[in-house]
Design an enzyme around this catalytic site. Sequence first.
Site, PDB file in Angstrom:
ATOM      1  N   ASP A  50       0.453  -1.329   0.107  1.00 60.35           N
ATOM      2  CA  ASP A  50      -0.335   0.201   0.068  1.00 60.35           C
ATOM      3  C   ASP A  50       0.942   1.145   0.095  1.00 60.35           C
ATOM      4  O   ASP A  50       0.338   1.890  -0.149  1.00 60.35           O
ATOM      5  CB  ASP A  50      -0.851  -0.387   1.342  1.00 60.35           C
ATOM      6  CG  ASP A  50       0.052  -0.696   2.375  1.00 60.35           C
ATOM      7  OD1 ASP A  50       1.068  -0.478   2.234  1.00 60.35           O
ATOM      8  OD2 ASP A  50      -1.021  -0.105   3.461  1.00 60.35           O
TER       9      ASP A  50
ATOM     10  N   HIS B 258      23.381   2.848 -18.067  1.00 58.08           N
ATOM     11  CA  HIS B 258      22.441   2.995 -17.203  1.00 58.08           C
ATOM     12  C   HIS B 258      22.485   1.789 -16.401  1.00 58.08           C
ATOM     13  O   HIS B 258      21.813   2.128 -15.254  1.00 58.08           O
ATOM     14  CB  HIS B 258      21.381   2.699 -17.811  1.00 58.08           C
ATOM     15  CG  HIS B 258      20.709   2.840 -19.023  1.00 58.08           C
ATOM     16  ND1 HIS B 258      20.137   3.067 -19.756  1.00 58.08           N
ATOM     17  CD2 HIS B 258      21.200   4.656 -19.252  1.00 58.08           C
ATOM     18  CE1 HIS B 258      19.737   3.591 -20.450  1.00 58.08           C
ATOM     19  NE2 HIS B 258      20.894   4.681 -20.839  1.00 58.08           N
TER      20      HIS B 258
ATOM     21  N   ASP C 210      26.545  10.387 -13.041  1.00 62.40           N
ATOM     22  CA  ASP C 210      25.945  11.129 -14.087  1.00 62.40           C
ATOM     23  C   ASP C 210      24.136  11.507 -13.634  1.00 62.40           C
ATOM     24  O   ASP C 210      23.446  10.778 -13.133  1.00 62.40           O
ATOM     25  CB  ASP C 210      25.524  10.803 -15.876  1.00 62.40           C
ATOM     26  CG  ASP C 210      24.669  11.204 -16.250  1.00 62.40           C
ATOM     27  OD1 ASP C 210      23.634  12.116 -16.030  1.00 62.40           O
ATOM     28  OD2 ASP C 210      24.390  10.930 -17.509  1.00 62.40           O
TER      29      ASP C 210
ATOM     30  N   ASP D  78      20.439  17.753 -16.282  1.00 61.00           N
ATOM     31  CA  ASP D  78      21.694  16.775 -16.607  1.00 61.00           C
ATOM     32  C   ASP D  78      22.774  17.187 -16.413  1.00 61.00           C
ATOM     33  O   ASP D  78      23.262  17.527 -17.267  1.00 61.00           O
ATOM     34  CB  ASP D  78      20.901  16.304 -18.076  1.00 61.00           C
ATOM     35  CG  ASP D  78      21.019  14.927 -18.265  1.00 61.00           C
ATOM     36  OD1 ASP D  78      22.108  14.308 -17.331  1.00 61.00           O
ATOM     37  OD2 ASP D  78      20.561  14.709 -19.260  1.00 61.00           O
TER      38      ASP D  78
ATOM     39  N   HIS E 207      26.850   6.673 -27.735  1.00 61.44           N
ATOM     40  CA  HIS E 207      25.075   6.892 -27.524  1.00 61.44           C
ATOM     41  C   HIS E 207      25.287   8.445 -28.979  1.00 61.44           C
ATOM     42  O   HIS E 207      26.204   8.738 -29.510  1.00 61.44           O
ATOM     43  CB  HIS E 207      24.740   6.802 -26.654  1.00 61.44           C
ATOM     44  CG  HIS E 207      25.739   7.852 -25.009  1.00 61.44           C
ATOM     45  ND1 HIS E 207      26.304   8.948 -25.555  1.00 61.44           N
ATOM     46  CD2 HIS E 207      27.067   7.213 -25.266  1.00 61.44           C
ATOM     47  CE1 HIS E 207      27.315   9.653 -24.662  1.00 61.44           C
ATOM     48  NE2 HIS E 207      27.874   8.146 -24.176  1.00 61.44           N
TER      49      HIS E 207
ATOM     50  N   HIS F 275      20.892  15.505 -26.403  1.00 63.67           N
ATOM     51  CA  HIS F 275      19.339  15.524 -26.343  1.00 63.67           C
ATOM     52  C   HIS F 275      18.256  16.624 -25.748  1.00 63.67           C
ATOM     53  O   HIS F 275      19.135  16.825 -25.642  1.00 63.67           O
ATOM     54  CB  HIS F 275      18.620  14.215 -25.836  1.00 63.67           C
ATOM     55  CG  HIS F 275      19.224  14.425 -24.372  1.00 63.67           C
ATOM     56  ND1 HIS F 275      18.710  15.461 -23.399  1.00 63.67           N
ATOM     57  CD2 HIS F 275      19.890  13.144 -23.364  1.00 63.67           C
ATOM     58  CE1 HIS F 275      19.448  14.541 -22.340  1.00 63.67           C
ATOM     59  NE2 HIS F 275      20.187  13.568 -22.530  1.00 63.67           N
TER      60      HIS F 275
ATOM     61  N   HIS G 276      14.950  13.391 -21.390  1.00 63.62           N
ATOM     62  CA  HIS G 276      14.729  13.356 -23.140  1.00 63.62           C
ATOM     63  C   HIS G 276      13.556  13.831 -23.499  1.00 63.62           C
ATOM     64  O   HIS G 276      12.264  13.791 -23.138  1.00 63.62           O
ATOM     65  CB  HIS G 276      14.735  12.035 -23.099  1.00 63.62           C
ATOM     66  CG  HIS G 276      15.807  11.430 -22.108  1.00 63.62           C
ATOM     67  ND1 HIS G 276      16.205  10.437 -22.238  1.00 63.62           N
ATOM     68  CD2 HIS G 276      17.677  11.620 -21.506  1.00 63.62           C
ATOM     69  CE1 HIS G 276      18.001   9.541 -21.422  1.00 63.62           C
ATOM     70  NE2 HIS G 276      18.406  11.147 -21.284  1.00 63.62           N
TER      71      HIS G 276
ATOM     72  N   GLU H 275      27.349  15.604 -24.428  1.00 60.10           N
ATOM     73  CA  GLU H 275      27.629  14.701 -23.718  1.00 60.10           C
ATOM     74  C   GLU H 275      28.282  13.598 -24.655  1.00 60.10           C
ATOM     75  O   GLU H 275      28.155  12.829 -23.936  1.00 60.10           O
ATOM     76  CB  GLU H 275      25.660  14.268 -23.022  1.00 60.10           C
ATOM     77  CG  GLU H 275      24.922  13.630 -24.110  1.00 60.10           C
ATOM     78  CD  GLU H 275      24.116  12.931 -22.843  1.00 60.10           C
ATOM     79  OE1 GLU H 275      24.325  11.959 -21.945  1.00 60.10           O
ATOM     80  OE2 GLU H 275      22.512  13.185 -22.755  1.00 60.10           O
TER      81      GLU H 275
ATOM     82  N   TYR I   9      33.775   5.108 -23.452  1.00 59.55           N
ATOM     83  CA  TYR I   9      33.944   4.076 -22.711  1.00 59.55           C
ATOM     84  C   TYR I   9      34.819   2.522 -23.479  1.00 59.55           C
ATOM     85  O   TYR I   9      34.305   2.030 -24.376  1.00 59.55           O
ATOM     86  CB  TYR I   9      32.050   2.988 -22.767  1.00 59.55           C
ATOM     87  CG  TYR I   9      31.587   4.506 -22.733  1.00 59.55           C
ATOM     88  CD1 TYR I   9      30.737   4.977 -21.373  1.00 59.55           C
ATOM     89  CD2 TYR I   9      30.918   5.139 -23.887  1.00 59.55           C
ATOM     90  CE1 TYR I   9      30.126   6.298 -20.980  1.00 59.55           C
ATOM     91  CE2 TYR I   9      30.016   6.074 -23.245  1.00 59.55           C
ATOM     92  CZ  TYR I   9      30.591   6.634 -21.965  1.00 59.55           C
ATOM     93  OH  TYR I   9      29.582   8.015 -22.067  1.00 59.55           O
TER      94      TYR I   9
ATOM     95  N   ARG J  51      32.355  10.254 -19.598  1.00 56.27           N
ATOM     96  CA  ARG J  51      31.302  10.894 -19.903  1.00 56.27           C
ATOM     97  C   ARG J  51      31.322  12.588 -19.479  1.00 56.27           C
ATOM     98  O   ARG J  51      31.845  12.754 -18.394  1.00 56.27           O
ATOM     99  CB  ARG J  51      29.978  10.437 -19.504  1.00 56.27           C
ATOM    100  CG  ARG J  51      29.147  11.535 -21.003  1.00 56.27           C
ATOM    101  CD  ARG J  51      27.644  10.624 -20.929  1.00 56.27           C
ATOM    102  NE  ARG J  51      27.100  10.176 -20.088  1.00 56.27           N
ATOM    103  CZ  ARG J  51      27.058   8.897 -19.011  1.00 56.27           C
ATOM    104  NH1 ARG J  51      27.173   7.998 -19.910  1.00 56.27           N
ATOM    105  NH2 ARG J  51      26.301   8.828 -18.052  1.00 56.27           N
TER     106      ARG J  51
ATOM    107  N   GLU K  73      29.271  16.129 -19.487  1.00 59.64           N
ATOM    108  CA  GLU K  73      28.044  16.358 -19.839  1.00 59.64           C
ATOM    109  C   GLU K  73      27.261  17.825 -19.457  1.00 59.64           C
ATOM    110  O   GLU K  73      27.057  17.633 -18.132  1.00 59.64           O
ATOM    111  CB  GLU K  73      26.621  15.280 -19.790  1.00 59.64           C
ATOM    112  CG  GLU K  73      25.167  15.666 -19.913  1.00 59.64           C
ATOM    113  CD  GLU K  73      24.185  14.674 -19.855  1.00 59.64           C
ATOM    114  OE1 GLU K  73      24.472  14.034 -18.197  1.00 59.64           O
ATOM    115  OE2 GLU K  73      23.485  14.499 -20.518  1.00 59.64           O
TER     116      GLU K  73
END
Length: 467
Positions: A38, A245, A262, A273, A356, A360, A367, A410, A414, A431, A433
């Site tokens: 709940d 991710h 990130d 971001d 990637h 964006h 996004h 960004e 890798y 990375r 960004e």
Amino acid sequence: MNPDTPIHAARRARVAAQLGEGGIAIVPTAPVQLRNRDADFPYRHDSYFYYLTGFTEPHAWLVLTSDGRSTLFCQPKDLEREIWDGIRLGPEAAPAALGVDEAFSVDELDQRLPKLLENRATVWYPFATHAGLEGRIDGWLQKVRARVRFGALAPEAQRDLCAVLDEMRLVKDAHELDVMRRAARISAAAHVRAMQRSSRMLRAGQEVREYHLEAELLHEFRQHGSQFPAYGSIVAAGANACVLHYRADQAPVRAGELVLIDAACELDGYASDITRTFPADGRFTGPQRALYELVLAAQQAAVDATRPGARFNEPHEATVRVLTQGLLDLGLIDRDQHGGLDDAIARRAYFPFYMHRTSHWLGMDVHDCGSYVEPSEVGQVSERRDPLSGELIKDRPSRILRPGMVLTIEPGLYVRPGDKVPAEFWNLGIRIEDDAVVTDDARFAGCELITRGVPVAPDAIEALMAA
Ligand code: GLY
Ligand code: MN
Ligand code: MN
């Protein structure tokens, strides 16, 4: 009245003016989502709904008609429920607070919607965004049809409201940019805090885990009034940075390794971001710095390509060029196999290390909505085969950047272990960004980077972490 109410009213008027003669638009907010048993997930309103109302309660709907009238359906006042769940605005207070013309209890939605839909030409709603919405609208339309003998006509057309709202949301107004700059400042300060905690704890000989750094981020977000992280925070130590991710977990953060964070906050409905990659103990090793400087140079090339009149794809193309040349120079792309720069780009030889896109849209959603194709050129299609998958790709002219559009920049690299990959680069994931507002303000060279409250230059990061 909420001070932002006139802004939302003006947006509603802009939408109403695009609905066409006899148009009606229906916009629900987001449903409450059960987490377990709940307990609910923290509630987050629907971005379209919020854009038009500034209203954050669940169980609410907005109805707009082409004559400019707005009707809100919201939770009724209910003393017992308010004791448990908190104060509700209620339909009596909603017109004065939100500037809508009238408001009713959401319990009256099914009874009133057929009446509102009667004798309308077109019903607009956001397509494919709310599970079950089409079914509810069908049910209301059936009720309109059942009243045909009373002269009721049902709308003959249904149209996607996203098309209207996405275009509006793509170009941010001064109010939105102000909120986004504030969100960006908070997020930048959070990154500074995480970097400093990492080196401070390691210097003190303490064990550092990814969650220690995430705790610093969350502290800074909430400390400055952010309601939520804008997305799940990535705090990736060492090889974890090569998992795009990855989520902040409990892996040890070790001296000599890089950390990729990130993470950024949402403030008053708007996302930021930011990604930074830094040495856990505050000192880059030689190979780490070489790869980092390459990503930074690629980012600078993308920043230079971000200006009004440029295409959305140009920053990505600039990034790919710099990264590919650097990968050739560092021996990560085999010249004998792939040839020179243009051949390597055409064959997407960079793809194992950079898989990637560079940008964006950014706004209420991390996004964010908005077409990446220039609307007036959507019919200009060219076809090509992807050199790696062989898939047929239809290219359409990419969006022309205009002042007020906000995008991330960004680039990353890798590097997983591999036969032909120099071992000193194995398991490095980098990375960088930043968030860029496209602008024609002469103080900027085409875009304003609103996230530079946290440094990117390797020397500046080292200095910050030594402090
Ligand atoms: N944090 C999500 C992204 O960078 O796209
Ligand atoms: Mn991003
Ligand atoms: Mn990001």
